[in-house]
Write a protein that holds these residues in place. Sequence first.
Motif, PDB file in Angstrom:
ATOM      1  N   ASP A 455       0.869  -1.172   0.000  1.00 46.10           N
ATOM      2  CA  ASP A 455       0.000   0.000   0.000  1.00 46.10           C
ATOM      3  C   ASP A 455       0.911   1.229   0.000  1.00 46.10           C
ATOM      4  O   ASP A 455       1.467   1.595   1.032  1.00 46.10           O
ATOM      5  CB  ASP A 455      -0.902  -0.017   1.239  1.00 46.10           C
ATOM      6  CG  ASP A 455      -1.786   1.224   1.301  1.00 46.10           C
ATOM      7  OD1 ASP A 455      -1.845   1.967   0.297  1.00 46.10           O
ATOM      8  OD2 ASP A 455      -2.399   1.454   2.362  1.00 46.10           O
ATOM      9  N   SER A 457       0.114   4.354  -0.869  1.00 46.08           N
ATOM     10  CA  SER A 457      -0.562   5.645  -0.768  1.00 46.08           C
ATOM     11  C   SER A 457       0.033   6.456   0.372  1.00 46.08           C
ATOM     12  O   SER A 457       0.208   5.964   1.489  1.00 46.08           O
ATOM     13  CB  SER A 457      -2.062   5.437  -0.549  1.00 46.08           C
ATOM     14  OG  SER A 457      -2.297   4.690   0.627  1.00 46.08           O
ATOM     15  N   ARG A 539       0.654  -5.983   4.818  1.00 46.49           N
ATOM     16  CA  ARG A 539      -0.558  -6.306   5.580  1.00 46.49           C
ATOM     17  C   ARG A 539      -0.348  -7.576   6.393  1.00 46.49           C
ATOM     18  O   ARG A 539       0.068  -8.608   5.857  1.00 46.49           O
ATOM     19  CB  ARG A 539      -1.728  -6.460   4.604  1.00 46.49           C
ATOM     20  CG  ARG A 539      -3.071  -6.715   5.241  1.00 46.49           C
ATOM     21  CD  ARG A 539      -4.176  -6.457   4.221  1.00 46.49           C
ATOM     22  NE  ARG A 539      -3.901  -7.136   2.973  1.00 46.49           N
ATOM     23  CZ  ARG A 539      -4.345  -8.369   2.689  1.00 46.49           C
ATOM     24  NH1 ARG A 539      -5.064  -9.033   3.586  1.00 46.49           N
ATOM     25  NH2 ARG A 539      -4.069  -8.928   1.526  1.00 46.49           N
TER      26      ARG A 539
END
Length: 805
Positions: A455, A457, A539
């Motif tokens: 991820d 972002s 994650r």
Amino acid sequence: MRIVSDLIYTARLLRKSPWFTLTTVLLLAGGLAISIYTWSVLNTMVYKPLPMPDGDSVVRVIGTRDGRTRPINAFALAKLRQGADRLQDMGAYTVDSVRVGERGASRNVNATFAQWNVFGFSRAKPLLGRGFVRADADVGAEPVVVLGYDVWQAVFAGDPDIVGRVIHIDNKPTRVVGVMPRGYAFPIAAALWLPLSTRDLHPDRWSDQSYSAWARLRDGVSMQAADAQLQTLLKSVQQQYPRRTDDDAALTSVSVGTFQMVQTDFQGTGVFMVLNLVALFILLLASVNVGNLLLARMNERWREVAMRMALGAPPGWLVAQMALESALICIGGGVLALALAGWALKATNSVMATTFGTLPWWWQWGLDRPTIIAAAVFVTVTVVLVAVLPALRALRVQPASLLREDARSGTGRRGGRLSHALVTIEIALISVIMVVGSALTLLAWRAAHIDTGMDISNLVRMPLNLSAEKYPSPNQQLQFYDRLLTALDAQPAVATATITSGLGKVRLAVDGAVYARLEDHPQAYGVLLSTRPDPIGIRLLSGRGFDSRDRAAGAATALVSQTLARTLWPHGSAIGRSIRLIRNGKAVEPRTVVGVVADVRQGDDLLNTDRSTYASIYVPLAQSIVPTARVLVRDRGDLHAARQALWQALAQVDPAMPPGEITSYAEVQRKLTLMARTMTNLFMYCGLFAILLALTGIYALSSHAVTRRTHEIGLRRALGATDGTILRQFLRQGRRQLRVGLAMSVLLAAGMLYLLGSFAGVGLVSLAGIGAAVVVTVSTLVLVAVAIATQRVLRQQPAVSLRHE
């Protein structure tokens, strides 16, 4: 003077048909521009001699292990240098980041640590001062530096009196002895050069330092001969001085290669051949189309030529006059293509330099002498195909046979055979282009849209390189990392932060498993992570992340990726299992797996994806401290505020440490995939141009083949043949051409895909799908073209067809 009058006459003919002239010139210019551009770009990257004196004899000396290039241990390199008499002027270098400037006003730059003869080897004279001398490498000598032009301008404002001035590099007083000219970048682009000491280069035992190396081949010595000698020397060193089996000492081979080939990981030849063959096929496709147009134009003048030959005009002169028209079109297309290629090469130079900043120093593209010579060769080949070969064919025709030839059939059976041959060639060429081009586009698209599994972002990173003088012990380094994370946590712009460092590929041992050889141990990418319960960018799937229990004095723990967990423990949970890392050829203390995280893509190979890409093991940073790492920060949506937060936090912890370059992961990924995205667009546009050529060429040739048999169709209809029977007959002929053309394309495409597979795998399922789509597309194109042309003739009355001229 005859040639002048012929030129004037040919120019007048071309002027009378402006649309025909423009169409043929543009078709050839497109094909030639693609070939010239492709050849020039790849030749510069792979084969063009280095821009330095005797650059064609300069090589890199490289080690290899596990199929990948590695630096060579300093001790092994010293021994190799003593015995490698097939090479000369061998030197060593390594690259690292250093801090330049005074306390509070410094910056990190890339530095090349090189053997003192680096400037003499490259035969480059400094812009100011001098290069290194042998005494600079002596133990205890005054530290000296040679600055690159850019850092001299940016950091020292181009001070003309910089030579002799003492500056600080990594807080060490260092005297500037020279400045290199703009653009100098041997052996690799760097901001400055520092000398390696003789103690570094000639250790008396195995060292922890490894180097890359340069050399020159002696006159008359081939790379193969140098490779053989180096391999023999390496085996001798490893036998005489046995050492633990780690990456530095357990090299499987040492060899030489050009700087260009090493830069492309020795895959440059395959890439060069495949891409140039695709470009050449597009050029051949354009040549066939233009040749067909010129042939149709020539057929209109056969009777005129025959009459003039019958009246005594020299046949060679008449045919040469007709060929001159084709040659002028080819030359005009070549000039336009050279201009287009020059513009594209200049744009490539600008885009690459702007986007990537530091490039291999020989990657400079433009209309250089080799490119112009290559363009002349391509144009010459095109002239031969489009003008000379048809002219030679025409010379074999007797005027009487032309005068007796029925006007309805143009050149009769000869024209029919040629027309069928051209259709078959077009089918073969477009099929190969579509298969190989689709495979290349698929590979480029995959690389451009690679899923990292992270991820990214609002994720930014900054490199950290702790000084060995200021932070000599692992405990001091860990304290620095802890204080930096604490300072970042206090910044409002920071959502969370972590410290990470890559270990590269490591070998593992699962408790209870037996391994006969080191190579039998499974491999994974090793990653260090600071103790944060929720790792940034990855994650957590099961178990827990690293926390306060995973400090240096705590139990040895690890996280594993989902792929590694399934590989090592396919029938049960990985949580609680014991695993060991292999260090120095031996398994170290066991680590207990406390968590499984989602797969994150590792490594820099964007073309291949397999289990090894996602097999990762994560170790707490506190249990394996390294001085080089990077800090990851998840910001709250404001990149500028995140930069300020990183600078402020670093200043609180160590005001003297200059911040590294702060980049967002989104920008890193954009740059990483820029080349792949550019290649995707390039393949797509070239493919569309080729398909357009095929559409127009196959339809025009098929239509011409049917139209020239209009009288025959009319006669068959007058004798009672139905329209359906005639249509099926022409479709059968089209299928025969398809079978021959597709069979030719299979052989050509197989060879090119074999080369393609040498540097990037394309799955059999993907190839089968591409092949089926190409067969359907090309078959539909050919049969529809035949059907449309036949139906157009069948719509005429038989009487009209019988009177067709």
